[in-house]
Design an enzyme around this catalytic site. Structure first.
Site, mmCIF file in Angstrom:
data_model
loop_
_atom_site.group_PDB
_atom_site.id
_atom_site.type_symbol
_atom_site.label_atom_id
_atom_site.label_comp_id
_atom_site.label_asym_id
_atom_site.label_seq_id
_atom_site.Cartn_x
_atom_site.Cartn_y
_atom_site.Cartn_z
ATOM 1 N N SER A 26 -68.364 27.751 -43.973
ATOM 2 C CA SER A 26 -68.423 28.789 -42.938
ATOM 3 C C SER A 26 -69.491 29.829 -43.248
ATOM 4 C CB SER A 26 -67.065 29.501 -42.797
ATOM 5 O OG SER A 26 -66.068 28.596 -42.405
ATOM 6 N N GLN A 46 -53.215 24.541 -37.885
ATOM 7 C CA GLN A 46 -54.540 24.481 -37.261
ATOM 8 C C GLN A 46 -54.682 23.173 -36.517
ATOM 9 O OE1 GLN A 46 -54.415 22.763 -40.000
ATOM 10 N NE2 GLN A 46 -56.359 21.937 -40.671
ATOM 11 N N TYR A 69 -61.002 29.456 -30.734
ATOM 12 C CA TYR A 69 -62.441 29.758 -30.693
ATOM 13 C C TYR A 69 -63.240 28.490 -30.931
ATOM 14 C CZ TYR A 69 -61.747 30.194 -35.841
ATOM 15 O OH TYR A 69 -61.401 29.995 -37.151
ATOM 16 N N PRO A 70 -64.430 28.435 -30.340
ATOM 17 C CA PRO A 70 -65.302 27.287 -30.595
ATOM 18 C C PRO A 70 -66.268 27.612 -31.725
ATOM 19 C CG PRO A 70 -66.174 28.527 -28.747
ATOM 20 C CD PRO A 70 -64.967 29.296 -29.254
ATOM 21 N N MET A 71 -66.775 26.590 -32.384
ATOM 22 C CA MET A 71 -67.754 26.825 -33.446
ATOM 23 C C MET A 71 -68.744 25.678 -33.612
ATOM 24 S SD MET A 71 -65.632 26.347 -37.016
ATOM 25 C CE MET A 71 -67.119 26.473 -38.008
ATOM 26 N N HIS A 111 -63.346 23.785 -48.437
ATOM 27 C CA HIS A 111 -62.774 24.317 -47.186
ATOM 28 C C HIS A 111 -61.285 23.952 -47.089
ATOM 29 C CE1 HIS A 111 -62.259 24.964 -42.845
ATOM 30 N NE2 HIS A 111 -61.675 23.792 -42.839
HETATM 31 O O1 76R Z 1 -57.315 17.945 -41.930
HETATM 32 C C1 76R Z 1 -56.991 18.321 -43.069
HETATM 33 O O2 76R Z 1 -56.031 19.068 -43.326
HETATM 34 C C2 76R Z 1 -57.886 17.851 -44.201
HETATM 35 C C3 76R Z 1 -58.790 18.892 -44.692
HETATM 36 C C4 76R Z 1 -59.568 19.573 -43.545
HETATM 37 C C5 76R Z 1 -60.654 19.077 -42.792
HETATM 38 C C6 76R Z 1 -61.314 17.727 -42.870
HETATM 39 C C7 76R Z 1 -59.304 20.911 -43.080
HETATM 40 C C8 76R Z 1 -58.278 21.718 -43.559
HETATM 41 N N1 76R Z 1 -60.229 21.233 -42.110
HETATM 42 C C9 76R Z 1 -61.053 20.145 -41.899
HETATM 43 C C10 76R Z 1 -62.116 20.042 -40.985
HETATM 44 MN MN1 76R Z 1 -60.466 23.052 -41.207
HETATM 45 N N2 76R Z 1 -60.618 24.821 -40.261
HETATM 46 C C11 76R Z 1 -61.705 25.250 -39.523
HETATM 47 C C12 76R Z 1 -61.540 26.646 -39.231
HETATM 48 O O3 76R Z 1 -63.123 30.168 -39.085
HETATM 49 C C13 76R Z 1 -63.747 29.358 -39.799
HETATM 50 O O4 76R Z 1 -64.490 29.730 -40.743
HETATM 51 C C14 76R Z 1 -63.615 27.889 -39.567
HETATM 52 C C15 76R Z 1 -62.557 27.506 -38.537
HETATM 53 C C16 76R Z 1 -60.334 27.037 -39.771
HETATM 54 C C17 76R Z 1 -59.715 28.416 -39.730
HETATM 55 C C18 76R Z 1 -59.757 25.871 -40.416
HETATM 56 C C19 76R Z 1 -58.537 25.878 -41.080
HETATM 57 N N3 76R Z 1 -62.121 22.371 -40.207
HETATM 58 C C20 76R Z 1 -62.600 21.099 -40.230
HETATM 59 C C21 76R Z 1 -63.754 21.017 -39.349
HETATM 60 C C22 76R Z 1 -64.579 19.770 -39.060
HETATM 61 C C23 76R Z 1 -65.811 19.857 -39.925
HETATM 62 C C24 76R Z 1 -66.667 18.619 -39.969
HETATM 63 O O5 76R Z 1 -66.166 17.507 -39.721
HETATM 64 O O6 76R Z 1 -67.863 18.785 -40.303
HETATM 65 C C25 76R Z 1 -63.939 22.283 -38.821
HETATM 66 C C26 76R Z 1 -65.008 22.727 -37.832
HETATM 67 C C27 76R Z 1 -62.915 23.124 -39.375
HETATM 68 C C28 76R Z 1 -62.802 24.477 -39.123
HETATM 69 N N4 76R Z 1 -58.742 23.664 -42.173
HETATM 70 C C29 76R Z 1 -57.954 22.966 -43.056
HETATM 71 C C30 76R Z 1 -58.079 24.853 -41.890
HETATM 72 C C31 76R Z 1 -56.849 24.868 -42.637
HETATM 73 C C32 76R Z 1 -55.817 26.018 -42.576
HETATM 74 C C33 76R Z 1 -56.762 23.708 -43.355
HETATM 75 C C34 76R Z 1 -55.646 23.266 -44.304
HETATM 76 C C35 76R Z 1 -54.544 22.631 -43.493
HETATM 77 C C36 76R Z 1 -53.286 22.397 -44.308
HETATM 78 O O7 76R Z 1 -53.304 21.552 -45.209
HETATM 79 O O8 76R Z 1 -52.294 23.094 -44.011
#
Ligand code: 76R
Length: 290
Positions: free
Chosen positions: A246, A208, A168-170, A195
């Site tokens: 989110s 992810q 999905y896009p966001m 997050h």
């Molecule tokens: O990359 C990393 O693991 C470091 C921490 C991290 C960042 C920087 C991280 C971890 N995310 C990051 C950035 Mn994420 N993520 C999403 C979604 O549905 C929703 O509400 C949001 C959709 C999910 C499900 C998800 C999962 N993440 C981001 C960004 C960029 C934001 C910006 O730069 O402003 C977005 C849009 C985004 C969205 N994120 C994680 C996960 C999961 C499961 C992790 C932990 C990964 C792990 O350590 O296993």
């Protein structure tokens, strides 16, 4: 460049998602020999892409009316994605696949924590912001971050070989008091840390792939989730809705959900009698050589 309000990112694969509807009636009306020939041609291209060290291809059978087949292409450049798009479009199979949606993005690792650290360290070293020495030191830090084996491996990782996929896009909201981009850096960094914590509580259960699409497509990020159990998507995405990043700032597009399958199972997908499987690598080889 290097505005301290802008978190840096490390960028990896160029990604193209394409969602198609299969014209089931017209496909089934073809004679067996013609179907086999079309399938062989498509399997040839798909398996070459899936084995290419400089590219990757994911196939997923989608659930619902938004499409039947999702192709996820990875390449090193947009040029290479363009070539792949054209090659898929030349396949005889495309006669039976109607494009429903597509998405262009680049895999990214966000560096919220690191960007702030880099700026602080350069300040402590007494370097004048944006001077040549400051820029050079910043570039070195970014280079080191990119070559950190943990990051390097993720930037060009293969498409996760897990059965269930969700895309999905966001966006991050820009409205009144809820403007992510007008929120102070420290606050955004704190929310991203939170997050990451929620995300990490699902570590191992989900893989992810976050890709950035600002400047490329209609939304700001593409989110690909992969798991061995689709219920994990529901639990993870729900848990994240309570996370400020989110809850306050997330805006979401449409969701596509389905099952990944191996190139060697393309025939099963096209036959439409059972769900094509995601085979272990060795099994895929066996079926291809049948
Ligand atoms: O990359 C990393 O693991 C470091 C921490 C991290 C960042 C920087 C991280 C971890 N995310 C990051 C950035 Mn994420 N993520 C999403 C979604 O549905 C929703 O509400 C949001 C959709 C999910 C499900 C998800 C999962 N993440 C981001 C960004 C960029 C934001 C910006 O730069 O402003 C977005 C849009 C985004 C969205 N994120 C994680 C996960 C999961 C499961 C992790 C932990 C990964 C792990 O350590 O296993």
């Amino acid at each position: 460049m290097r505005n301290p309000d802008v978190p840096e990112s490390l960028d990896g694969w160029a990604i193209l998602h394409r969602m198609f509807r299969l014209d089931r009636r017209r496909w089934d009306a073809l004679d067996r020999a013609r179907r086999d020939a079309i399938e062989r041609e498509a399997s040839g291209l798909f398996s070459a892409l899936a084995r290419d060290a400089a590219a990757d291809l994911g196939l997923a059978q989608l659930l619902g009316h938004k499409g039947d087949l999702m192709l996820t292409h990875y390449a090193h450049t947009f040029d290479a994605l363009g070539e792949v798009q054209a090659r898929v479009d030349k396949l005889a199979l495309r006669e039976y696949l109607e494009p429903m949606e597509s998405y262009v993005s680049i895999l990214e690792l966000g560096l919220y924590g690191d960007t702030a650290k880099f700026h602080a360290e350069l300040r402590d070293r007494g370097l004048k912001p944006h001077s040549d020495a400051w820029n050079a030191a910043f570039d070195t830090m970014m280079h080191e971050a990119a070559s950190d084996p943990r990051n390097a491996a993720r930037l060009f990782a293969r498409i996760p070989a897990r059965r269930y996929a969700c895309f999905y896009p966001m966006n991050k909201k820009r409205a009144g008091d809820d403007n992510w981009y007008a929120t102070p850096y420290d606050e955004r960094a704190r929310m991203m840390l939170e997050h990451g914590k929620i995300g990490r509580s699902f570590h191992g259960h989900v893989t992810q792939v976050i890709s950035g699409s600002i400047g490329f497509d209609d939304w700001e990020w593409g989110v690909d989730l992969y798991a061995d159990d689709p219920l994990i998507f529901k639990k993870l995405v729900y848990a994240m809705r309570f996370d400020a990043a989110s809850a306050r700032f997330g805006e979401f597009g449409r969701f596509w959900t389905g099952m990944q399958f191996s190139v060697a199972q393309l025939g099963v997908f096209l036959a439409g009698e059972s769900s094509p499987a995601l085979l272990a690598d060795g099994a895929a080889e066996t079926v291809l050589r049948r």
